[in-house]
Design a protein around this motif. Structure first.
Motif, PDB file in Angstrom:
ATOM      1  N   SER A 186      -8.312   4.830  25.004  1.00 30.15           N
ATOM      2  CA  SER A 186      -7.726   5.866  24.183  1.00 30.15           C
ATOM      3  C   SER A 186      -8.758   6.239  23.125  1.00 30.15           C
ATOM      4  O   SER A 186      -9.212   5.378  22.378  1.00 30.15           O
ATOM      5  CB  SER A 186      -6.439   5.369  23.522  1.00 30.15           C
ATOM      6  OG  SER A 186      -5.885   6.374  22.713  1.00 30.15           O
ATOM      7  N   ALA A 236      -6.532  16.391  24.554  1.00 29.96           N
ATOM      8  CA  ALA A 236      -6.333  16.088  23.138  1.00 29.96           C
ATOM      9  C   ALA A 236      -4.999  16.655  22.644  1.00 29.96           C
ATOM     10  O   ALA A 236      -4.475  16.205  21.625  1.00 29.96           O
ATOM     11  CB  ALA A 236      -7.485  16.648  22.316  1.00 29.96           C
ATOM     12  N   HIS A 256     -10.098   9.177  20.149  1.00 27.34           N
ATOM     13  CA  HIS A 256      -9.598  10.219  19.243  1.00 27.34           C
ATOM     14  C   HIS A 256     -10.735  11.082  18.732  1.00 27.34           C
ATOM     15  O   HIS A 256     -10.661  11.639  17.664  1.00 27.34           O
ATOM     16  CB  HIS A 256      -8.846   9.577  18.078  1.00 27.34           C
ATOM     17  CG  HIS A 256      -7.671   8.786  18.523  1.00 27.34           C
ATOM     18  ND1 HIS A 256      -6.482   9.360  18.890  1.00 27.34           N
ATOM     19  CD2 HIS A 256      -7.513   7.467  18.726  1.00 27.34           C
ATOM     20  CE1 HIS A 256      -5.637   8.426  19.273  1.00 27.34           C
ATOM     21  NE2 HIS A 256      -6.236   7.267  19.184  1.00 27.34           N
ATOM     22  N   GLN A 262       0.076  13.557  24.445  1.00 28.79           N
ATOM     23  CA  GLN A 262       0.234  12.165  24.022  1.00 28.79           C
ATOM     24  C   GLN A 262      -0.320  11.267  25.121  1.00 28.79           C
ATOM     25  O   GLN A 262       0.055  11.408  26.283  1.00 28.79           O
ATOM     26  CB  GLN A 262       1.721  11.849  23.787  1.00 28.79           C
ATOM     27  CG  GLN A 262       2.019  10.411  23.475  1.00 28.79           C
ATOM     28  CD  GLN A 262       1.448   9.969  22.141  1.00 28.79           C
ATOM     29  OE1 GLN A 262       1.479  10.728  21.180  1.00 28.79           O
ATOM     30  NE2 GLN A 262       0.926   8.769  22.089  1.00 28.79           N
ATOM     31  N   HIS A 271      -8.050  12.796  24.844  1.00 24.46           N
ATOM     32  CA  HIS A 271      -7.301  11.802  24.080  1.00 24.46           C
ATOM     33  C   HIS A 271      -7.361  10.440  24.758  1.00 24.46           C
ATOM     34  O   HIS A 271      -7.058   9.434  24.144  1.00 24.46           O
ATOM     35  CB  HIS A 271      -5.858  12.278  23.936  1.00 24.46           C
ATOM     36  CG  HIS A 271      -5.106  11.605  22.850  1.00 24.46           C
ATOM     37  ND1 HIS A 271      -5.245  11.971  21.531  1.00 24.46           N
ATOM     38  CD2 HIS A 271      -4.231  10.583  22.868  1.00 24.46           C
ATOM     39  CE1 HIS A 271      -4.465  11.199  20.798  1.00 24.46           C
ATOM     40  NE2 HIS A 271      -3.846  10.360  21.581  1.00 24.46           N
TER      41      HIS A 271
END
Length: 75
Positions: A13, A49, A15, A52, A25
């Motif tokens: 994961s 991105a 960011h 979820q 993401h």
């Protein structure tokens, strides 16, 4: 080739995005091996991105793509 094992090489994961690449993401990788231990298919799932990150969904997509790749003739 008969697939004996599905190996999830990893899920990550993230960011952030790398320069020149679209923002993601998360990434899931699935590698399929035959009974002799030879790789027969590899699939990737990239989470936008905007979405979820979901490990289960990533695994399903990556494995489906790996199985589809395993059916493709090499060359």
């Amino acid at each position: 080739a008969q697939v004996s094992q599905a190996f999830r090489a990893g899920q990550i994961s993230v960011h952030a995005s790398l320069p020149g690449l679209p923002a993601v993401h998360g990434v899931t990788v699935c590698v399929l091996y035959d009974n002799a231990g030879q790789e027969v298919g590899r699939g990737y799932a990239f989470c936008s991105a905007k979405d979820q990150f979901c490990r289960r969904t990533g695994r399903l997509i990556a494995e489906g793509r790996a199985r589809a790749a395993a059916k493709q003739p090499k060359g």
